[in-house]
Design a protein around this motif. Structure first.
Motif, PDB file in Angstrom:
ATOM      1  N   UNK A 153      50.308  59.357  50.289  1.00 24.44           N
ATOM      2  CA  UNK A 153      50.165  58.425  49.165  1.00 24.44           C
ATOM      3  C   UNK A 153      51.020  58.846  47.971  1.00 24.44           C
ATOM      4  N   UNK A 154      51.356  57.898  47.095  1.00 24.72           N
ATOM      5  CA  UNK A 154      52.128  58.248  45.902  1.00 24.72           C
ATOM      6  C   UNK A 154      51.310  59.120  44.953  1.00 24.72           C
ATOM      7  N   UNK A 155      52.003  60.041  44.319  1.00 25.91           N
ATOM      8  CA  UNK A 155      51.319  60.993  43.433  1.00 25.91           C
ATOM      9  C   UNK A 155      51.770  60.840  41.988  1.00 25.91           C
ATOM     10  N   UNK A 156      50.855  61.154  41.091  1.00 24.86           N
ATOM     11  CA  UNK A 156      51.120  61.093  39.658  1.00 24.86           C
ATOM     12  C   UNK A 156      52.080  62.209  39.252  1.00 24.86           C
ATOM     13  N   UNK A 157      53.071  61.864  38.440  1.00 23.61           N
ATOM     14  CA  UNK A 157      54.035  62.860  37.963  1.00 23.61           C
ATOM     15  C   UNK A 157      53.382  63.867  37.019  1.00 23.61           C
ATOM     16  N   UNK A 158      52.315  63.432  36.335  1.00 23.99           N
ATOM     17  CA  UNK A 158      51.710  64.292  35.319  1.00 23.99           C
ATOM     18  C   UNK A 158      50.669  65.254  35.887  1.00 23.99           C
ATOM     19  N   UNK A 159      49.835  64.754  36.832  1.00 19.05           N
ATOM     20  CA  UNK A 159      48.747  65.622  37.299  1.00 19.05           C
ATOM     21  C   UNK A 159      48.650  65.717  38.812  1.00 19.05           C
ATOM     22  N   UNK A 160      49.540  65.034  39.528  1.00 16.31           N
ATOM     23  CA  UNK A 160      49.570  65.031  41.004  1.00 16.31           C
ATOM     24  C   UNK A 160      48.380  64.315  41.645  1.00 16.31           C
ATOM     25  N   UNK A 161      47.624  63.557  40.820  1.00 14.78           N
ATOM     26  CA  UNK A 161      46.537  62.740  41.376  1.00 14.78           C
ATOM     27  C   UNK A 161      47.105  61.580  42.192  1.00 14.78           C
ATOM     28  N   UNK A 162      46.246  60.976  43.005  1.00 14.01           N
ATOM     29  CA  UNK A 162      46.683  59.843  43.835  1.00 14.01           C
ATOM     30  C   UNK A 162      46.777  58.583  42.977  1.00 14.01           C
ATOM     31  N   UNK A 163      47.927  57.913  43.075  1.00 16.02           N
ATOM     32  CA  UNK A 163      48.122  56.647  42.367  1.00 16.02           C
ATOM     33  C   UNK A 163      47.511  55.503  43.172  1.00 16.02           C
ATOM     34  N   UNK A 164      47.165  54.429  42.476  1.00 22.10           N
ATOM     35  CA  UNK A 164      46.674  53.232  43.152  1.00 22.10           C
ATOM     36  C   UNK A 164      47.137  51.995  42.388  1.00 22.10           C
ATOM     37  N   UNK A 165      47.187  50.848  43.048  1.00 18.74           N
ATOM     38  CA  UNK A 165      47.520  49.618  42.332  1.00 18.74           C
ATOM     39  C   UNK A 165      46.264  49.033  41.670  1.00 18.74           C
ATOM     40  N   UNK A 166      46.432  48.235  40.605  1.00 18.76           N
ATOM     41  CA  UNK A 166      45.287  47.611  39.942  1.00 18.76           C
ATOM     42  C   UNK A 166      44.823  46.369  40.707  1.00 18.76           C
ATOM     43  N   UNK A 167      44.518  46.570  41.982  1.00 15.29           N
ATOM     44  CA  UNK A 167      44.159  45.482  42.875  1.00 15.29           C
ATOM     45  C   UNK A 167      42.731  45.707  43.359  1.00 15.29           C
ATOM     46  N   UNK A 168      42.032  44.620  43.676  1.00 11.17           N
ATOM     47  CA  UNK A 168      40.679  44.732  44.207  1.00 11.17           C
ATOM     48  C   UNK A 168      40.768  44.927  45.722  1.00 11.17           C
ATOM     49  N   UNK A 169      40.399  46.106  46.183  1.00  7.51           N
ATOM     50  CA  UNK A 169      40.370  46.379  47.617  1.00  7.51           C
ATOM     51  C   UNK A 169      39.036  45.888  48.199  1.00  7.51           C
ATOM     52  N   UNK A 170      38.975  45.818  49.507  1.00  8.57           N
ATOM     53  CA  UNK A 170      37.709  45.446  50.141  1.00  8.57           C
ATOM     54  C   UNK A 170      36.620  46.431  49.727  1.00  8.57           C
ATOM     55  N   UNK A 171      35.409  45.901  49.548  1.00 11.83           N
ATOM     56  CA  UNK A 171      34.222  46.666  49.126  1.00 11.83           C
ATOM     57  C   UNK A 171      34.275  47.097  47.665  1.00 11.83           C
ATOM     58  N   UNK A 172      35.203  46.558  46.898  1.00 12.80           N
ATOM     59  CA  UNK A 172      35.245  46.843  45.456  1.00 12.80           C
ATOM     60  C   UNK A 172      34.799  45.607  44.674  1.00 12.80           C
ATOM     61  N   UNK A 173      34.335  45.844  43.463  1.00 11.40           N
ATOM     62  CA  UNK A 173      33.868  44.763  42.594  1.00 11.40           C
ATOM     63  C   UNK A 173      35.054  43.994  42.015  1.00 11.40           C
ATOM     64  N   UNK A 174      34.842  42.709  41.773  1.00 11.96           N
ATOM     65  CA  UNK A 174      35.850  41.920  41.071  1.00 11.96           C
ATOM     66  C   UNK A 174      35.938  42.397  39.623  1.00 11.96           C
ATOM     67  N   UNK A 175      37.108  42.277  38.993  1.00 14.06           N
ATOM     68  CA  UNK A 175      37.248  42.746  37.607  1.00 14.06           C
ATOM     69  C   UNK A 175      36.381  41.929  36.647  1.00 14.06           C
ATOM     70  N   UNK A 176      35.567  42.626  35.862  1.00 18.18           N
ATOM     71  CA  UNK A 176      34.625  41.959  34.955  1.00 18.18           C
ATOM     72  C   UNK A 176      35.333  41.037  33.964  1.00 18.18           C
ATOM     73  N   UNK A 177      36.475  41.502  33.456  1.00 17.58           N
ATOM     74  CA  UNK A 177      37.207  40.720  32.448  1.00 17.58           C
ATOM     75  C   UNK A 177      37.671  39.381  33.020  1.00 17.58           C
ATOM     76  N   UNK A 178      38.175  39.401  34.268  1.00 19.74           N
ATOM     77  CA  UNK A 178      38.655  38.175  34.900  1.00 19.74           C
ATOM     78  C   UNK A 178      37.509  37.209  35.165  1.00 19.74           C
ATOM     79  N   UNK A 179      36.367  37.733  35.634  1.00 17.66           N
ATOM     80  CA  UNK A 179      35.190  36.898  35.894  1.00 17.66           C
ATOM     81  C   UNK A 179      34.685  36.274  34.589  1.00 17.66           C
ATOM     82  N   UNK A 180      34.625  37.075  33.528  1.00 17.13           N
ATOM     83  CA  UNK A 180      34.159  36.578  32.226  1.00 17.13           C
ATOM     84  C   UNK A 180      35.079  35.476  31.711  1.00 17.13           C
ATOM     85  N   UNK A 181      36.370  35.669  31.898  1.00 17.82           N
ATOM     86  CA  UNK A 181      37.349  34.681  31.441  1.00 17.82           C
ATOM     87  C   UNK A 181      37.178  33.366  32.195  1.00 17.82           C
TER      88      UNK A 181
END
Length: 252
Positions: A153-181
């Motif tokens: 997986x892609x790694x963070x340049x600053x801390x070497x943590x795993x990067x992820x996209x701001x996407x809703x994967x399966x079994x994840x909650x929908x973004x609260x802000x989008x639902x509220x809107x």
């Protein structure tokens, strides 16, 4: 068909508040695979024998980020390798002409943005593929295409943590802000709802259709095939969005 398109166009022209809902069928016309078509997964299972929903899930990203990213990368390459089509551009043009036209999309490919839809009136209910961010320190990384050329997986340049996209994967909650809107706009009501290239019967797709019909508005489905939504709408325009939407626009 032309008479029906003219009638729908007339309703859109007269309406102030319009909601366009888009799903995978719209981007499929750009050559983008749906989740189930990802990497040739036409039977819905990965090379590891997992359902694609399990491989592309939030728990899998935590447990085996390399495996999850194997399929996120397929999706990322497909999105970067295709582009917005005439359907995306017609929706963006409709939003330019109609300042009360909102867009609710299940798609994560960013093609609505690329086509010029005003992002202040776009609700990305499943998020988008870029920019990536670090799950450990939160640093933002805009270089999705570069990371796809490197080991996953892609790694963070600053801390070497795993990067992820701001996407809703399966079994994840929908973004609260989008639902509220979405629900804030739904409370104001819509006179016309266009459902384009989605067969999903999720509440956030069905509810705008039901509410609008109950209020006397017009609900239209644009899809080559019948779906679960077909029985709920007043008009079904059988065809691909990239053909039907420009025709609609030409009558407005």
């Amino acid at each position: 068909m032309d008479e029906v398109i003219a009638r729908v166009a007339q309703a859109i022209a007269a309406a102030e508040r319009i909601l366009v809902i888009t799903g995978a069928g719209l981007s499929a016309d750009s050559g983008l695979p749906t989740y189930r078509g990802l990497g040739g997964l036409y039977n819905g299972h990965t090379a590891e024998g997992l359902p694609i929903e399990a491989a592309l899930s939030g728990p899998m990203l935590q447990r085996d980020p390399a495996l999850c990213w194997k399929y996120l990368a397929e999706l990322g390459k497909a999105c970067l390798g295709a582009q917005a089509n005439a359907g995306h551009h017609a929706i963006a043009e409709l939003q330019r002409r109609k300042p009360g036209c909102w867009l609710l999309t299940q798609n994560i490919d960013g093609y609505h943005r690329a086509a010029g839809s005003p992002m202040e009136r776009v609700i990305e209910i499943h998020g988008e593929l870029a920019p990536l961010y670090c799950q450990s320190c939160g640093a933002v990384d805009p270089e999705l295409s570069e990371h796809l050329k490197r080991p996953l997986p892609p790694r963070c340049r600053q801390c070497a943590g795993v990067l992820r996209p701001p996407v809703v994967l399966f079994e994840e909650m929908l973004p609260e802000q989008a639902i509220a809107r979405l629900y804030a706009e739904l409370r104001q009501g819509f006179e016309v709802v266009l459902s384009v290239g989605t067969s999903a019967s999720f509440p956030y797709i069905v509810e705008p259709v039901l509410r609008t019909r109950q209020a006397g508005g017009l609900c239209v489905e644009i899809n080559p095939d019948s779906t679960d939504l077909s029985a709920l709408v007043e008009v079904h325009l059988a065809g691909r969005a990239l053909d039907v939407l420009p025709k609609l626009l030409s009558h407005i």
